[in-house]
Design a protein around this motif. Structure first.
Motif, PDB file in Angstrom:
ATOM      1  N   ASP A  66       0.833  -1.212   0.000  1.00 32.48           N
ATOM      2  CA  ASP A  66       0.000   0.000   0.000  1.00 32.48           C
ATOM      3  C   ASP A  66       0.866   1.260   0.000  1.00 32.48           C
ATOM      4  O   ASP A  66       0.507   2.276  -0.594  1.00 32.48           O
ATOM      5  N   THR A  67       2.023   1.177   0.657  1.00 31.38           N
ATOM      6  CA  THR A  67       2.928   2.332   0.705  1.00 31.38           C
ATOM      7  C   THR A  67       3.476   2.653  -0.677  1.00 31.38           C
ATOM      8  O   THR A  67       3.459   3.809  -1.113  1.00 31.38           O
ATOM      9  N   ILE A  68       3.947   1.628  -1.400  1.00 27.63           N
ATOM     10  CA  ILE A  68       4.573   1.940  -2.694  1.00 27.63           C
ATOM     11  C   ILE A  68       3.533   2.269  -3.769  1.00 27.63           C
ATOM     12  O   ILE A  68       3.789   3.102  -4.626  1.00 27.63           O
ATOM     13  N   THR A  69       2.346   1.673  -3.701  1.00 26.28           N
ATOM     14  CA  THR A  69       1.343   2.058  -4.708  1.00 26.28           C
ATOM     15  C   THR A  69       0.798   3.451  -4.399  1.00 26.28           C
ATOM     16  O   THR A  69       0.513   4.218  -5.317  1.00 26.28           O
ATOM     17  N   ALA A  70       0.677   3.800  -3.123  1.00 28.27           N
ATOM     18  CA  ALA A  70       0.160   5.145  -2.787  1.00 28.27           C
ATOM     19  C   ALA A  70       1.106   6.232  -3.291  1.00 28.27           C
ATOM     20  O   ALA A  70       0.668   7.275  -3.769  1.00 28.27           O
ATOM     21  N   GLN A  71       2.422   5.994  -3.189  1.00 28.84           N
ATOM     22  CA  GLN A  71       3.371   7.029  -3.630  1.00 28.84           C
ATOM     23  C   GLN A  71       3.881   6.786  -5.055  1.00 28.84           C
ATOM     24  O   GLN A  71       4.595   7.643  -5.597  1.00 28.84           O
ATOM     25  N   GLY A  72       3.537   5.634  -5.646  1.00 31.15           N
ATOM     26  CA  GLY A  72       3.937   5.352  -7.032  1.00 31.15           C
ATOM     27  C   GLY A  72       5.427   5.151  -7.202  1.00 31.15           C
ATOM     28  O   GLY A  72       5.974   5.343  -8.294  1.00 31.15           O
ATOM     29  N   ASN A  73       6.111   4.718  -6.144  1.00 26.95           N
ATOM     30  CA  ASN A  73       7.567   4.553  -6.209  1.00 26.95           C
ATOM     31  C   ASN A  73       7.986   3.527  -5.167  1.00 26.95           C
ATOM     32  O   ASN A  73       7.436   3.500  -4.068  1.00 26.95           O
ATOM     33  N   ILE A  74       8.964   2.671  -5.540  1.00 24.31           N
ATOM     34  CA  ILE A  74       9.365   1.609  -4.608  1.00 24.31           C
ATOM     35  C   ILE A  74      10.337   2.095  -3.533  1.00 24.31           C
ATOM     36  O   ILE A  74      10.552   1.399  -2.546  1.00 24.31           O
ATOM     37  N   PHE A  75      10.952   3.263  -3.745  1.00 24.62           N
ATOM     38  CA  PHE A  75      11.945   3.732  -2.765  1.00 24.62           C
ATOM     39  C   PHE A  75      11.291   4.650  -1.743  1.00 24.62           C
ATOM     40  O   PHE A  75      10.409   5.445  -2.072  1.00 24.62           O
ATOM     41  N   LEU A  76      11.764   4.581  -0.514  1.00 30.11           N
ATOM     42  CA  LEU A  76      11.289   5.475   0.538  1.00 30.11           C
ATOM     43  C   LEU A  76      12.313   6.588   0.757  1.00 30.11           C
ATOM     44  O   LEU A  76      13.519   6.331   0.780  1.00 30.11           O
ATOM     45  N   THR A  77      11.805   7.805   0.928  1.00 26.13           N
ATOM     46  CA  THR A  77      12.675   8.939   1.259  1.00 26.13           C
ATOM     47  C   THR A  77      11.814  10.040   1.881  1.00 26.13           C
ATOM     48  O   THR A  77      10.648   9.797   2.228  1.00 26.13           O
ATOM     49  N   THR A  78      12.379  11.232   2.041  1.00 20.70           N
ATOM     50  CA  THR A  78      11.637  12.335   2.649  1.00 20.70           C
ATOM     51  C   THR A  78      10.281  12.510   1.960  1.00 20.70           C
ATOM     52  O   THR A  78      10.218  12.554   0.733  1.00 20.70           O
ATOM     53  N   GLY A  79       9.233  12.581   2.749  1.00 20.98           N
ATOM     54  CA  GLY A  79       7.881  12.738   2.209  1.00 20.98           C
ATOM     55  C   GLY A  79       7.140  11.417   2.083  1.00 20.98           C
ATOM     56  O   GLY A  79       5.907  11.414   1.958  1.00 20.98           O
ATOM     57  N   SER A  80       7.834  10.322   2.104  1.00 19.26           N
ATOM     58  CA  SER A  80       7.144   9.023   2.025  1.00 19.26           C
ATOM     59  C   SER A  80       6.277   8.825   3.263  1.00 19.26           C
ATOM     60  O   SER A  80       6.711   9.096   4.384  1.00 19.26           O
ATOM     61  N   VAL A  81       5.068   8.345   3.009  1.00 14.87           N
ATOM     62  CA  VAL A  81       4.143   8.049   4.103  1.00 14.87           C
ATOM     63  C   VAL A  81       4.060   6.535   4.243  1.00 14.87           C
ATOM     64  O   VAL A  81       3.735   5.842   3.286  1.00 14.87           O
ATOM     65  N   LEU A  82       4.366   6.033   5.429  1.00 14.67           N
ATOM     66  CA  LEU A  82       4.270   4.593   5.687  1.00 14.67           C
ATOM     67  C   LEU A  82       2.803   4.271   5.939  1.00 14.67           C
ATOM     68  O   LEU A  82       2.229   4.663   6.948  1.00 14.67           O
ATOM     69  N   MET A  83       2.199   3.565   4.949  1.00 15.00           N
ATOM     70  CA  MET A  83       0.758   3.311   4.987  1.00 15.00           C
ATOM     71  C   MET A  83       0.471   1.971   5.657  1.00 15.00           C
ATOM     72  O   MET A  83       1.263   1.036   5.582  1.00 15.00           O
ATOM     73  N   SER A  84      -0.717   1.885   6.238  1.00 13.17           N
ATOM     74  CA  SER A  84      -1.140   0.623   6.841  1.00 13.17           C
ATOM     75  C   SER A  84      -1.881  -0.226   5.815  1.00 13.17           C
ATOM     76  O   SER A  84      -2.222   0.241   4.720  1.00 13.17           O
ATOM     77  N   ASN A  85      -2.181  -1.462   6.208  1.00 12.14           N
ATOM     78  CA  ASN A  85      -2.986  -2.349   5.369  1.00 12.14           C
ATOM     79  C   ASN A  85      -4.424  -1.850   5.229  1.00 12.14           C
ATOM     80  O   ASN A  85      -5.169  -2.359   4.406  1.00 12.14           O
ATOM     81  N   GLU A  86      -4.814  -0.862   6.037  1.00 12.64           N
ATOM     82  CA  GLU A  86      -6.128  -0.232   5.890  1.00 12.64           C
ATOM     83  C   GLU A  86      -6.010   1.104   5.155  1.00 12.64           C
ATOM     84  O   GLU A  86      -6.934   1.918   5.173  1.00 12.64           O
ATOM     85  N   ARG A  87      -4.848   1.348   4.573  1.00 11.72           N
ATOM     86  CA  ARG A  87      -4.572   2.586   3.821  1.00 11.72           C
ATOM     87  C   ARG A  87      -4.649   3.832   4.687  1.00 11.72           C
ATOM     88  O   ARG A  87      -5.111   4.895   4.230  1.00 11.72           O
TER      89      ARG A  87
END
Lengths: 194, 216
Positions: free
Chosen positions: A49-70
């Motif tokens: 859910d995290t990578i589809t929400a941000q459209g990118n597989i890498f995490l960096t500043t601004g990335s939101v760690l999403m839950s399984n409930e989005r």
């Protein structure tokens, strides 16, 4: 402030609005990480859910760690490294037998730390899912080839996470010695809750 | 909906409507085939080991152990064992998971096997996927593939949700066809057993488990 020794685990309850800073003290050290909603631990980090929400597989500043409930669990508010992995998962004794041979089964692994730390919070085997690997470098080539390659981290780099709700975090200071994710030499990291 | 044509002795033959789900317990050795007759299905799949469902599909180990994000011949559990082997010309998507609608269907399908939210790990999808650009960004690649054939290498709970890929801008899909029949699990004489050193060790771990349990 806590220094987590090489190979060790750590966990904490972090209140909404508090921050967790993770410092790679000596460089090239992967820090495996899981996060759960403290109010209902069945709601937990979802790499997918995290990578589809941000459209990118890498995490960096601004990335939101999403839950399984989005829902947002934590946000990366500062990152001096540049990018981090969330598709490679955690090393385990069992997956080590596949990647590196049956003789590596006795070696310590991140899943062991996750199980030991999770047990302190009533979390068990069923609660382990794909995690974040802070400071780990896992590029995906055009044909899908994926490898854990030499880290892009160096001494003193840090990631700062802000809790969006009350969360429980589990950390494994990665003990892997069979690939370059820890420079073949696991080292301590510093964690600070503020 | 009518049942799809299935081979003599089929143990499962079903059409799964768009935004529908299905689930089944399959014996070790069972071959199950997912077909995409109208070209727009998106099969989101989860596998659990029926004897001990805390052992389940681990997409991270599946991509990491086979060194590829887009496909491989083995679907691995978190215990270093082979849950299923797979033949898929179009690979699979192990990165993007499903949508809230797909997750809701997984929750209901899992409940019918006594499993709850904690039992739902990241999932895999077939027939729709995404690719990663060098900067890490994802782009949706749309429909691909007609048939995927899987073989249960351990006794499985299979959960399947047929719903749009999370990056699909249209958010729609077409029906999915599932058929299954009894067959044999992969054995030491099959080329797949020794195709890679990692895979061979995964089959060895699976065999070791079954032997100790008295079911090999």
């Amino acid at each position: 402030m806590t220094v987590v020794a090489a190979n060790a685990g750590w966990s904490a309850l972090i209140g909404a609005g508090q921050t967790l800073t993770i410092v790679d003290l000596e460089g090239n050290q992967a820090v495996d990480f899981l996060v759960y909603s403290a109010a209902d631990t069945a709601e937990r980090y979802s790499a997918q859910d995290t990578i589809t929400a941000q459209g990118n597989i890498f995490l960096t500043t601004g990335s939101v760690l999403m839950s399984n409930e989005r829902n947002p669990l934590m946000t990366v508010v500062e990152d001096t490294c540049g990018r981090h992995d969330t598709i490679g998962g955690a090393c385990s004794k069992e997956s080590n037998t596949l990647r590196y041979g049956h003789h590596t089964r006795p070696q310590h692994a991140c899943v062991e730390n996750f199980l030991a730390e999770g047990a302190k919070w009533g979390l068990g085997k069923r609660d382990l899912v794909s995690n974040v690997n802070w400071y780990m470098n896992v590029p995906v080539e055009q044909d899908g080839t994926l490898g854990i390659v030499d880290g892009i981290s160096s001494p003193g780099l840090k990631v700062v996470l802000r809790a969006e709700v009350d969360v429980i975090v589990l950390v494994s200071n990665c003990p892997q010695v069979n690939n370059p994710c820890n420079g073949f030499n696991p080292t301590p990291v510093r964690l600070e809750v503020a | 909906m009518e049942r799809p044509e299935a081979p003599e002795g089929a143990v499962w033959a079903e059409h799964v409507a768009p935004d529908g789900y299905t689930h089944r317990v399959l014996a070790r050795g069972t071959v199950f085939r997912l077909a995409n007759p109208e070209g727009g299905a998106c099969a989101h799949v989860l596998l659990h080991h029926v004897d001990q469902p805390w052992e389940r599909l681990n997409v991270a180990d599946t991509v990491k152990v086979q060194w590829n994000a887009y496909g491989g011949h083995l679907l691995l559990s978190d215990q270093g064992r082979v849950l299923a082997s797979v033949e898929s010309e179009s690979g699979y998507d192990a990165l993007c998971g499903t949508t809230p609608k797909g997750r809701d269907m997984f929750v209901r399908a899992a409940a019918k096997h006594g499993l709850g939210k904690r039992d739902l790990p990241p999932s895999l999808s077939f027939f729709q996927g995404a690719r990663v650009r060098p900067d890490g960004s994802l782009h949706f690649t749309g429909p691909a593939g007609d048939v995927v054939t899987l073989r249960a290498e351990l006794p499985l709970v299979v959960l399947i949700a047929n719903t749009a890929h999370p990056l699909d801008p249209d958010g729609a899909c077409t029906r999915l066809e599932v058929t299954a029949w009894r067959d044999q699990p992969t054995g030491p004489d099959d080329p797949l057993w020794t195709a890679t050193p990692e895979g061979r060790r995964a089959f060895e771990n699976t065999h070791e488990y079954l032997s100790a349990r008295g079911s090999a």
